[in-house]
Design an enzyme around this catalytic site. Structure first.
Site, PDB file in Angstrom:
ATOM      1  N   SER A  99       0.820  -1.364  -0.181  1.00  0.00           N
ATOM      2  CA  SER A  99       0.201  -0.151   0.032  1.00  0.00           C
ATOM      3  C   SER A  99       0.838   1.214  -0.161  1.00  0.00           C
ATOM      4  O   SER A  99       0.184   2.428  -0.221  1.00  0.00           O
ATOM      5  CB  SER A  99      -0.957   0.005   1.182  1.00  0.00           C
ATOM      6  N   ASP A 122      -5.977   0.622  -4.296  1.00  0.00           N
ATOM      7  CA  ASP A 122      -4.467   0.334  -4.332  1.00  0.00           C
ATOM      8  C   ASP A 122      -3.823  -0.939  -4.887  1.00  0.00           C
ATOM      9  O   ASP A 122      -2.939  -0.938  -5.635  1.00  0.00           O
ATOM     10  CB  ASP A 122      -3.658   0.763  -3.120  1.00  0.00           C
TER      11      ASP A 122
END
Length: 527
Positions: free
Chosen positions: A113, A380
């Site tokens: 992330s 993401d």
């Protein structure tokens, strides 16, 4: 015998639903033809592209919200309102443009992330574990920080005179939000208490400190992460008797107090619970720091509705504060605990988090206009989460497949993980899920490979967009393309030449076009 078992299971599944297999109207071809024709007419209106300058920019980031998660959340949303679920529309489903994002990091096929956040916020792909730095930076090596910093669209917007905000259900110094303001070779350096002494001595700053120092006038900050802002062992205001929630800072600084002192004459307010948040009149607030937990916010299913704000409530307050700026705003919203639910193998938690983020998307749509606000919804990365098993129409998303395994003769849930903590053997065999409560909130769905934490997936994720220049998000794109489009639409950052020409030649909006924009907005909300 196998056929008999299959039929019995199927009948039991339908009996449990207590409703017809599918709506009677769906038997009529006219139903499907009419629906398709309405969709076609709407699609034809999209040929008249919205090339307005975007006054406002909103990015909704569902952390870990891969395409299977979107589909399952759609079904859950419908089933929560008494429908079969498959035919339901999420708010993001109503957006007119959809693209795919390639999520790999520069050094990772399956990303994390931090590197992805750097891509969709700063416009450059980066190494996993690093935030706000180019791929020349090496994770955990402090001496690779200087000279490799990259700035984010949040900063570009602030430099252009817009108000800016960050709203998340995780810590405000977690991987996703931190790439908006920080430059760190390690996403886990939440405070100096989590950093190696040599990194501190070498001059690297922790992420919580960078939140308040790098862009000191972020207008709205809401999420968790209190303990990283207070001196070590200072008791938490909400959990004074719990040591694990005490401050972690070794430098003795109270970052919340420093912020409060700096903002006391600027209509700035600090709140740490929902009651104080909702007491505020946004018209009288210019700066807001809302830190509601020592760490991450609780899952929405476990949220104390008296003291913990929902993502939707935070988004509404944020927009009402930010939109007072005549130059517009940029808002980053993260549904961060979708990811945590998946990592823990808790699909029910993850999907309810996704449905709550979709509620927030709907609320943002009511508070803004597609005419001057570019809204983008994406993820993401994905997870090794899936659902299948030939489930019938309307099968509860958390339910069983309608057959037994033809190998081990045991039932299985529709939702499964490729790996994770849900792997379990009983007497050397796969656990029989009918002996456990697989519908409970924290049930860990079965996984093929045993891991203490389930992993991310490497598949492409969706990008949904609406508003000015939304059509530029099309096809299959590199993830770092996203902030470039958003900046172009708002005439911030490096692409500004088209703004000067369009602003001088663009005709004023007619009442007809304004009315049309309003009608389109309403049709998206009501469909």
């Amino acid at each position: 015998m196998k056929l008999t078992t299959l039929l019995i299971c199927s009948c039991l599944a339908w009996a449990g639903l207590g409703k017809p297999q599918f709506p009677e109207q769906e038997k009529d071809p006219d139903f499907w033809n009419s629906w398709a024709q309405r969709t076609l007419k709407n699609a034809l209106t999209l040929q008249d592209l919205n090339k307005n300058i975007a006054k406002n920019l909103i990015l909704f980031l569902g952390d870990g919200m891969g395409v299977p998660t979107v589909t399952a959340a759609r079904i859950l949303k419908g089933q929560l309102s008494g429908q079969n679920g498959e035919e339901t529309q999420l708010e993001m489903d109503k957006f007119p443009y959809v693209a795919l994002s390639k999520t790999y990091n520069t050094n990772a096929q399956v990303p994390d992330s931090a590197g992805t956040a750097t891509a969709y916020l700063c416009g450059v792909k980066a190494n996993e574990g690093t935030v706000g730095l180019s791929a020349a930076a090496v994770r955990s090596q402090c001496n690779t920080t200087q000279g490799n910093e990259v700035t984010s669209i949040l900063k570009w917007a602030k430099d252009a005179g817009k108000s800016v905000g960050i709203v998340t259900t995780t810590r405000v110094n977690h991987a996703t939000p931190s790439a908006a303001y920080a430059h760190s070779v390690d996403r886990d350096w939440y405070s100096d208490g989590e950093m190696p002494p040599e990194a501190v001595q070498a001059g690297c700053k922790d992420i919580a400190r960078q939140l308040f120092e790098n862009i000191p006038d972020i207008d709205v900050i809401m999420g968790g992460g209190r303990k990283y802002m207070f001196p070590k062992n200072v008791s938490d205001v909400e959990y004074p008797g719990d040591k694990k929630h005490s401050g972690t800072r070794k430098d003795g600084r109270n970052l919340v107090q420093e912020w409060t002192d700096r903002m006391k004459d600027k209509r700035g307010y600090y709140v740490w619970n929902k009651r104080d948040l909702l007491k505020l009149n946004p018209n009288n607030v210019d700066y807001l720091l809302g830190i509601f937990e020592p760490g991450d916010l609780p899952y929405d299913l476990e949220r104390d509705q008296e003291s913990d704000p929902s993502l939707t409530e935070m988004v509404e307050v944020a927009i009402k504060i930010l939109r007072k700026n005549s130059n517009g705003f940029y808002l980053l919203v993260e549904g961060g605990r979708i990811d945590h639910g998946h990592h823990e193998g808790k699909a029910k938690q993850a999907l309810h988090e996704a449905v709550e983020m979709d509620r927030a998307i709907g609320r943002a749509g009511l508070l803004t206009s597609i005419h001057d606000t570019l809204t983008v919804v994406t993820a993401d990365h994905s997870h090794v989460f899936n659902f299948g098993g030939y489930t019938p129409r309307g099968n509860t998303i958390f339910g069983l497949a309608p057959m037994l395994s033809d190998v081990d003769k045991k039932p299985f849930t529709s939702i499964l993980y490729g790996n994770g903590p849900g792997f379990k053997l009983v007497n050397g065999e796969r656990e029989n899920v009918s002996t456990v409560d697989y519908r409970q909130n924290n049930y860990q769905a079965q996984a093929a490979v045993p891991l203490s934490m389930e992993t991310h997936g490497g598949d492409d994720v969706a990008i949904f967009s609406k508003g000015p220049m939304a059509h530029l998000l099309h096809g299959v794109q590199e993830q770092n393309y996203i902030p470039h489009v958003m900046a172009y639409a708002a005439c911030i950052g490096q692409n500004k030449a088209h703004c000067r020409s369009s602003s001088s030649t663009a005709p004023a909006l007619s009442s007809t076009s304004t009315a049309m924009a309003t009608l389109i907005t309403l049709s998206w909300l009501l469909c």
